[in-house]
Design an enzyme around this catalytic site. Structure first.
Site, short mmCIF file in Angstrom:
data_model
loop_
_atom_site.label_atom_id
_atom_site.label_comp_id
_atom_site.label_asym_id
_atom_site.label_seq_id
_atom_site.Cartn_x
_atom_site.Cartn_y
_atom_site.Cartn_z
N GLU A 99 -6.66 4.79 8.04
CA GLU A 99 -6.40 5.99 7.76
C GLU A 99 -7.74 6.64 7.13
O GLU A 99 -8.30 7.90 7.44
CB GLU A 99 -5.28 6.34 6.92
CG GLU A 99 -3.88 6.14 7.58
CD GLU A 99 -2.90 5.56 6.97
OE1 GLU A 99 -2.79 5.69 5.54
OE2 GLU A 99 -1.76 4.93 7.45
N HIS A 122 -9.33 1.11 5.37
CA HIS A 122 -8.01 1.36 5.96
C HIS A 122 -8.32 2.30 6.94
O HIS A 122 -8.98 3.23 7.10
CB HIS A 122 -7.23 2.07 4.98
CG HIS A 122 -5.50 1.74 5.41
ND1 HIS A 122 -5.37 3.05 6.26
CD2 HIS A 122 -4.71 1.06 5.11
CE1 HIS A 122 -3.76 2.47 6.40
NE2 HIS A 122 -3.62 1.51 5.64
N GLY A 130 2.54 2.23 10.84
CA GLY A 130 3.61 3.43 10.41
C GLY A 130 4.14 3.50 11.74
O GLY A 130 4.79 4.89 11.96
N ASN A 147 1.00 -1.06 -0.22
CA ASN A 147 -0.10 -0.13 -0.03
C ASN A 147 0.93 1.30 -0.01
O ASN A 147 1.72 1.54 0.77
CB ASN A 147 -0.99 -0.05 1.27
CG ASN A 147 -1.69 1.23 1.49
OD1 ASN A 147 -1.75 2.16 0.60
ND2 ASN A 147 -2.17 1.60 2.54
N GLU A 163 -5.22 -5.03 10.74
CA GLU A 163 -4.19 -4.07 10.95
C GLU A 163 -4.28 -3.45 12.14
O GLU A 163 -5.25 -2.19 12.26
CB GLU A 163 -4.25 -3.20 9.86
CG GLU A 163 -4.00 -3.76 8.45
CD GLU A 163 -3.41 -2.77 7.48
OE1 GLU A 163 -2.38 -3.06 7.00
OE2 GLU A 163 -4.10 -1.72 7.17
N LYS A 212 0.01 4.27 -0.30
CA LYS A 212 -0.14 5.35 0.37
C LYS A 212 -0.15 6.64 -0.62
O LYS A 212 -0.06 6.47 -1.68
CB LYS A 212 0.03 5.95 1.63
CG LYS A 212 0.01 4.38 2.55
CD LYS A 212 0.25 4.70 4.07
CE LYS A 212 0.38 3.32 4.73
NZ LYS A 212 0.20 3.59 6.27
N SER A 236 3.59 -2.33 10.12
CA SER A 236 4.96 -2.48 10.46
C SER A 236 5.60 -3.73 9.89
O SER A 236 6.66 -4.21 10.63
CB SER A 236 5.58 -2.02 11.79
OG SER A 236 4.99 -0.43 12.09
#
Ligand code: PEP
Length: 256
Positions: A97, A95, A173, A9, A167, A11, A213
């Site tokens: 985010e 996701h 991240g 991904n 996730e 991003k 990660s």
């Protein structure tokens, strides 16, 4: 046996030249490592470029998001038929985010999952708890809600095609990875939930990726777990060499 699936991904990263170079290198790895499906989800503006670089290779490409509608007055959005028209196979939905920065609700994500199937795309449905939810022992409740609402209205035949990405938000991240045991526990919980929502045979077919990660030095241990079928990789998918190592380590973990 479930075919492992490792997907990058990207991003909101890369430029055109970098996207081409990374896609070509990753496509080469995908061709070398048999038995693992390899994908990338570049920014929407580079999808066409990346799809051209992936043409004729086993690399699959997905969008990072899409709207529920086929088209219309939704400035800045991308529609499922557009992704399909370009040649995307997958689309990441839900996701963290999107959930936590852009305020997407379970109900909106559920509509997107249904729309993905309507428009011929396979969803990668992301689920996972925040740190305070884990500390409050709410991980299973949160994951149950994300999976159950995300798959509402999805038939058996469609559910077999869904990829679920567990996730944990606290691992995305941050450099903090769930331990293989922590991840396995939640993956097993999701598989059990799928057996309840559908049936045991279907639950054995659905691929569940881990994301948060993932790096070259931890993917072997993660993917050695029986219910971890692959990885959704953010930051570490942006470096061709490192991502290639993640893929080869994943293949090694599955004895491929
Ligand atoms: C992600 O964004 O899906 C992700 C897992 O990011 P990272 O690998 O950078 O934690």
């Amino acid at each position: 046996m479930r075919k492992p699936f490792i997907c990058g991904n990207w991003k909101m990263n890369a430029d055109r030249a970098g996207a081409v170079a990374l896609a070509k290198a990753t496509a080469q790895t995908a061709g070398q490592v048999g038995g693992v499906e390899v994908g990338v989800c570049p920014p929407a503006c580079y999808l066409e470029t990346v799809l051209a670089a992936a043409k004729g290779t086993p690399l699959v490409v997905g969008g990072q998001n899409m709207h529920t509608e086929a088209g219309g007055a939704f400035t800045g959005e991308v529609a499922g038929p557009m992704l399909k028209d370009l040649g995307c196979a997958y689309v990441i939905l839900g996701h963290s985010e999107r959930r936590h920065i852009f305020g997407e609700t379970d109900e909106f994500i559920s509509k997107k999952v249904q729309a993905a199937f309507k428009f011929g795309l396979k969803p990668i449905l992301c689920v996972g708890e925040k740190i305070e939810q884990r500390q409050a022992r709410e991980t299973e409740a949160v994951v149950r809600r994300h999976v159950t609402t995300g798959l509402a209205g999805i038939s058996n035949q469609q559910a077999r095609q869904v990829v679920i990405a567990y996730e944990p938000v606290w691992a995305i991240g941050t450099g903090l990875t769930a331990t293989p045991q922590q991840a396995q526990e939640v993956h097993a919980f999701i598989r059990q939930l799928l057996a309840t929502l559908y049936d045991a045979a279907l639950a054995q077919e659905v691929r569940i990726q881990y994301g948060g990660s993932v790096k070259p030095d931890n993917n072997f241990d993660l993917m050695s777990q029986p219910d971890i079928d692959g990885a959704l990789v953010g930051g570490a998918s942006l470096k061709a060499d490192g991502f290639a190592q993640i893929i080869t380590e994943g293949a090694r973990a599955k004895g491929l």
